[in-house]
Enzyme design. Structure first.
Site, PDB file in Angstrom:
ATOM      1  N   HIS A 175      45.342  47.781  38.720  1.00 24.52           N
ATOM      2  CA  HIS A 175      45.910  48.849  37.892  1.00 24.52           C
ATOM      3  C   HIS A 175      45.846  50.197  38.621  1.00 24.52           C
ATOM      4  O   HIS A 175      46.818  50.953  38.653  1.00 24.52           O
ATOM      5  CB  HIS A 175      45.126  48.975  36.577  1.00 24.52           C
ATOM      6  CG  HIS A 175      45.341  47.848  35.622  1.00 24.52           C
ATOM      7  ND1 HIS A 175      46.585  47.378  35.270  1.00 24.52           N
ATOM      8  CD2 HIS A 175      44.447  47.093  34.907  1.00 24.52           C
ATOM      9  CE1 HIS A 175      46.454  46.393  34.382  1.00 24.52           C
ATOM     10  NE2 HIS A 175      45.177  46.198  34.160  1.00 24.52           N
TER      11      HIS A 175
ATOM     12  N   HIS B 276      40.538  43.383  39.087  1.00 21.77           N
ATOM     13  CA  HIS B 276      41.563  43.570  38.047  1.00 21.77           C
ATOM     14  C   HIS B 276      41.876  45.064  37.866  1.00 21.77           C
ATOM     15  O   HIS B 276      43.042  45.474  37.894  1.00 21.77           O
ATOM     16  CB  HIS B 276      41.066  42.977  36.731  1.00 21.77           C
ATOM     17  CG  HIS B 276      42.043  43.093  35.606  1.00 21.77           C
ATOM     18  ND1 HIS B 276      42.966  42.111  35.313  1.00 21.77           N
ATOM     19  CD2 HIS B 276      42.270  44.085  34.700  1.00 21.77           C
ATOM     20  CE1 HIS B 276      43.702  42.485  34.279  1.00 21.77           C
ATOM     21  NE2 HIS B 276      43.298  43.685  33.895  1.00 21.77           N
ATOM     22  N   GLU B 277      40.836  45.859  37.703  1.00 16.97           N
ATOM     23  CA  GLU B 277      41.044  47.295  37.488  1.00 16.97           C
ATOM     24  C   GLU B 277      41.580  47.968  38.752  1.00 16.97           C
ATOM     25  O   GLU B 277      42.349  48.933  38.665  1.00 16.97           O
ATOM     26  CB  GLU B 277      39.744  47.960  37.032  1.00 16.97           C
ATOM     27  CG  GLU B 277      39.183  47.427  35.722  1.00 16.97           C
ATOM     28  CD  GLU B 277      40.160  47.540  34.561  1.00 16.97           C
ATOM     29  OE1 GLU B 277      41.065  48.388  34.608  1.00 16.97           O
ATOM     30  OE2 GLU B 277      40.029  46.746  33.597  1.00 16.97           O
TER      31      GLU B 277
END
Length: 423
Positions: free
Chosen positions: A30, A26-27
């Site tokens: 980003h 997820h990170e």
């Protein structure tokens, strides 16, 4: 394919690995899109709380934090690092060979190098003009500041961020993709996990061919073998595995006549149907599998879509009141289920990880403050009105949203504790 000797320690390890991978992906979404947009990413962190490991590579510090939950990508413009420098401060500066300031020493004068100068801050602009004016012995001097200059305090360096390196300095489109990439990465991970399951364990085919015939089961006792093609059951033609399952599951304890084809020859055999604890008919045979790349990719896409729709339906039931907050599971419940699935085998754990990844992606896309979806909603409003919302007002909304989110987590965690330990 069960995990060998998986005890409670192994379950905890499985939980840490699964959640570590979900948060990391997820990170990473980003991070990659932020870097692509030219945003200065100060930190890439796994976990929350105090830092227990750190290493700096390039402009980014990669950290591991104490609590194995959550993570973050700290982008320039989202923290108050520029507030470290204020007018009237006594500082030192160090310059490079062409006279640009490379280090701003907030603790006082420089190290005594030939290019070090000290003075009192008169004014500065570290976002646009990149200059710094000092009062040196009553004379004001203005210096150009390098776009990668470092603010130094207590031995720690913080790189300045001109506006074009900050999150807020990017276009709405660039900021949108930097935020959306986190949840999107979770959907991609789910798809890849389902594809991996298909490649390793095969994809069930909805064709009337027998797969594994369990030894000692009704099908084996009747002489059926893997690869047999079922033509009809009780004289009713069947054309899919789904039809076979439907007929057998509705016939517990009955004797059914199977017509099947083997090596081009047709045969007929009676099969005494067994049953499970729910009185559902079973003959202890699986459907056939395929490892064809096209079918595996289709399986990955369809499984991701199906679970997404199922979770969305559940969320809809929550908002309509069909499901109450007491029915929700929080971190404790999810951790417990992850440990249980880990003991059932790698395939089950991988599927559960894929479902959790979809959950994480969907949850973050909810238009709630403090979540990625809330930030995307603010960007949508900005795009419609042609100017950003006041940062202080947006910050307050996100703060209140975060507080509500923490309260919700506490409530569902208490529900989990009561459900698993006090009942």
């Amino acid at each position: 394919m069960p995990l060998p000797n998986l005890d409670s320690v192994g379950s905890i390890l499985a939980i840490v690995i699964v959640f570590g991978v979900l948060v990391f992906v997820h990170e990473l979404g980003h991070f990659l899109l932020a870097k692509r947009a030219g945003i200065l990413c100060r930190e890439f962190a796994l976990g929350m709380g105090p830092k227990i490991f750190r290493v700096k590579r390039g402009e980014t510090e990669y950290t591991l934090r104490l609590l194995p939950i959550g993570g973050l990508v700290r982008m320039a413009g989202e923290d108050p690092e520029m507030d470290m420098l204020k007018p009237h401060m006594e500082i030192g500066v160090e310059r490079d060979a062409v006279g640009k300031v490379t280090h701003i020493l907030l603790d006082g004068p420089g190290t005594g190098s030939a290019r070090a100068i000290s003075g009192t801050v008169v004014s500065f602009d570290l976002e646009h003009a990149l200059n710094l004016t000092l009062d040196i012995g009553g004379e004001q001097r203005t210096f150009s500041v390098h776009p990668q200059a470092q603010l130094v305090k207590d031995g720690q360096e913080v790189q300045i961020a001109p506006l074009n390196r900050q999150f807020k300095g990017k276009t709405v489109s660039q900021r949108f993709w930097a935020i959306f990439a986190g949840p999107a990465a979770n959907f991609i991970l789910a798809f890849l996990l389902f594809v991996a399951i298909g490649l390793i364990y095969g994809v069930p085919k909805d064709v009337p061919y027998l797969g594994e015939v369990r030894a000692g089961g009704p099908a084996a006792q009747a002489g059926l073998l893997q690869g047999d093609k079922v033509i009809s059951i009780e004289g009713k033609p069947v054309a899919s595995w789904k039809e076979i399952v439907e007929i057998v599951s509705q016939s517990p304890g009955k004797e059914l006549t199977f017509e099947y084809e083997r090596s081009g020859q047709r045969h007929t055999v009676p099969v005494k149907v067994g049953k499970d604890e729910n009185n559902v008919g079973k003959i202890m045979v699986t459907n056939s599998l395929t490892y064809a790349p096209g079918e595996v990719l289709k399986y990955g896409a369809s499984s991701t879509y199906d679970f997404t729709m199922m979770i969305l339906k559940s969320l809809g039931m929550l908002f309509t009141g069909s499901v109450g907050i007491n029915d929700l599971s929080g971190p404790v419940g999810i951790f417990k289920m992850t440990g249980e699935f880990a003991q059932q085998g790698i395939a089950i754990l991988m599927k559960w990880a894929a479902v959790l990844s979809i959950n994480l992606g969907l949850f973050n896309l909810l238009p709630l403050p403090a979540l990625d979806g809330g930030r995307l909603a603010f960007l949508a409003v900005e795009a419609l009105r042609g100017r950003p919302i006041d940062p202080h007002k947006e910050g307050m909304v996100h703060f209140l949203g975060f507080a509500f989110l923490m309260l919700l987590i506490l409530v569902v965690t208490w529900n989990d504790l009561q459900r698993f330990f006090f009942q």
